[in-house]
Design an enzyme around this catalytic site. Structure first.
Site, PDB file in Angstrom:
ATOM      1  N   GLU A   1       0.848  -1.190   0.000  1.00  0.00           N
ATOM      2  CA  GLU A   1       0.000   0.000   0.000  1.00  0.00           C
ATOM      3  C   GLU A   1       0.891   1.250   0.000  1.00  0.00           C
ATOM      4  O   GLU A   1       1.246   1.772   1.055  1.00  0.00           O
ATOM      5  CB  GLU A   1      -0.924  -0.019   1.232  1.00  0.00           C
TER       6      GLU A   1
ATOM      7  N   GLU B   1      -6.033  -8.338  -0.166  1.00  0.00           N
ATOM      8  CA  GLU B   1      -6.383  -8.334   1.253  1.00  0.00           C
ATOM      9  C   GLU B   1      -7.853  -7.968   1.336  1.00  0.00           C
ATOM     10  O   GLU B   1      -8.296  -7.008   0.700  1.00  0.00           O
ATOM     11  CB  GLU B   1      -5.563  -7.309   2.046  1.00  0.00           C
TER      12      GLU B   1
END
Length: 562
Positions: free
Chosen positions: A174, A305
């Site tokens: 991220e 995720e």
């Protein structure tokens, strides 16, 4: 120069490359063949923000990974494992990865591959919203770090270049801009959006992606056709309508030059399920949006995720308080993404902390829901629990401990009487040489509820009293003694919800005691032909004439029927 000969050599090389590419499945085929996946989170990605050795694997509370864990996931019906890896704490000033760390990552990858699972490895907490993270979505940072980033991937690519199609590389996790913005670039700025800085952030994301692809492809071997995964800015998925820039991370993502069939895009998703119907509608819309943006680039999408937000504010989760809706939503999620040709990797949960060490599932019902959603309701996976693999847990209270009290955590995190009404302790044997009591920590140290453990009954319970606890908050529940040395054999501790459902707790040391577990040995595979040599029982004691896959008792021992 003999240009005719050179042309012939080039044509042969091109032909060989084409043959190799044809023998390596496409990214879409890989995503489909993966089935349902799981993240080995808080393990190889764990770090303390500084240089570390191999101990970093356990510094966030997870045990050292064993191959048996991957075998368990395979037998439960999972098809792929994402292995997040953090590298900066194992690199020297020149960017060289510590040899021992690379070897350990290699071992864990082998655990996954040897179990017959797909594996994704990545560059994980080298990105993030803190100062120790060195990869940021900013062109200035990219220009400063592109050589170091490229060198890192050069080392990873070289280590694994001979691995087959079941190993995928993921570029970065991220990655955020200079404002540490989630949702979309520059959302974290004072004005909530700055067009010029946002454009810079998206350019940086695509630049890192192109650098990653270039380095991996240039390393040769199977890396020339390996399927590669690229995250959007922040791994943002574009869901929601509350801001017009939410889908910018999707719209600004580009397919790297020279690529077509061996790229997948990744996003992350943790929606609220407080309104189940709305959550399903939002997922359906998000799938459509991902297909019309990232899918239009010619690549499949992976939810690398995902889970539910568990935003209850009291330390409890959707698994504790909203399990029926959670299971419903998880199954819907897997079925909808499967139909859309997308991949899913559930984040953490399922098996956690010491459960991974045995191994067994801490949330077996969720694991079963996920795999049956993919394979079908008639799928027979194996979902061992702690009761299946542990004979007992020995709690040793130490006479040499210098403190007044010795305590074992029965529930080491905060809960609320809004959700839970009592706790039950189940033991294999009554305590030897010590007197035990429940100790429940309320709103502060002046509000403590305690009650003696039965000396005649293996099961003891305590009902929470808000008037003693000073309110609804319970910060911790322990099993306490002040009577010196001794031991007890605990089966399990269970929190009882207000509706009567149970939530098993993870035992851990608070102070002055130790834990050791007796793992049941002899859980070995038997063939169906063995069924005629003795009566087989289920774990609940029922006689089984035609055992399916699962764990059974046969001749007084536990076995796995495969």
């Amino acid at each position: 120069m003999d240009y005719k000969r050179l042309l012939t050599i080039s044509m042969i090389a091109a032909s060989v490359t084409t043959m190799q590419a044809q023998s390596f499945e496409t990214a879409q085929e890989a995503v489909t063949n993966m089935g349902v996946g799981w993240n080995l989170g808080n393990t190889l990605d764990a770090n303390n923000g500084a240089a570390q050795g191999l101990e970093s694997e356990t510094c966030w509370g997870q045990p050292k990974t064993k191959p048996e864990l991957m075998t368990m996931m395979k037998e439960a019906g999972f098809g792929a494992i994402r292995v997040p890896v953090t590298w900066f704490n194992h690199m020297d000033k020149d960017g060289k990865v510590d040899e021992a760390w690379m070897k350990r990552v290699h071992e864990v990858v082998d655990y996954v591959i040897d179990a017959g699972l797909y594996c994704i490895i990545n560059v994980h907490h080298d990105t993030g919203d803190g100062s120790v993270h060195w990869l940021h979505a900013n062109m200035s940072v990219y220009n400063d770090t592109k050589e170091r980033y490229g060198y890192l991937w050069q080392q990873i690519a070289e280590e694994f270049k001979d691995y087959g199609e079941k190993l995928l590389f993921e570029s970065y996790n991220e990655m955020l801009d200079k404002y540490n913005s989630w949702c979309f670039a520059t959302f974290g700025s004072p004005s909530k959006y700055i067009a010029e800085d946002a454009a810079d952030a998206y350019e940086a994301i695509n630049s890192y992606a192109q650098s990653f692809v270039n380095v991996v492809r240039a390393s040769g071997g199977n890396n020339a056709q390996r399927n590669l995964v690229l995250n959007t800015y922040g791994a943002c998925n574009g869901a929601g309508t509350w801001n017009s820039h939410l889908q910018d991370p999707l719209k600004e993502m580009k397919m790297p030059e020279g690529e077509s069939n061996h790229i997948a895009f990744e996003v992350h998703n943790y929606p609220s399920i407080s309104n189940l119907s709305n959550a399903k509608k939002e997922l359906d819309q998000n799938i459509k949006d991902l297909q019309s943006t990232l899918g239009a680039l010619g690549a499949p999408v992976i939810y690398g995720e995902w889970g539910t937000s568990s935003a209850n504010g009291d330390g409890t989760s959707d698994y504790d308080n909203n399990r029926t809706n959670m299971i419903d939503f998880l199954q819907y999620y897997v079925k909808q993404t499967k139909a859309a040709g997308m991949g899913t990797f559930y984040w953490m949960g399922l098996t956690d902390a010491t459960n991974r060490d045995y191994p067994c599932f801490s949330q077996p019902d969720l694991a079963e829901a996920l795999t049956k959603a993919w394979h079908g309701d008639d799928f027979k996976g194996i979902y061992p629990t702690k009761q299946d693999v542990i004979g007992n847990v020995d709690i040793i209270y130490n006479v040499d401990y210098k403190g007044d009290w010795q305590e074992l955590n029965l529930c080491g995190s905060a809960v609320s009487t809004n959700n839970f009404k009592s706790i039950r302790l189940e033991m294999y044997e009554l305590p030897a040489g010590i007197t035990l009591q429940f100790k429940v920590y309320g709103s502060d140290d002046n509000h403590i509820q305690s009650e003696a453990i039965s000396t005649t009954d293996l099961n003891s319970s305590l009902v929470f009293d808000e008037s003693i606890l000073g309110g609804k908050t319970i910060k911790r529940i322990t099993l306490q003694t002040q009577s010196g040395a001794g031991s007890c054999k605990v089966k399990r501790a269970v929190l009882i919800k207000n509706d009567g459902t149970e939530v098993e707790q993870e035992l851990s040391v608070f102070w002055g005691c130790s834990i050791s577990s007796e793992t049941i040995t002899g859980i070995t595979a038997i063939q169906r032909s063995d069924a005629g040599t003795g009566t087989i029982y289920s774990l609940s004691g029922q006689r089984v004439s035609s055992p399916a896959k699962g764990i059974y008792i046969w001749n007084g021992r536990k076995y796995i029927m495969k």
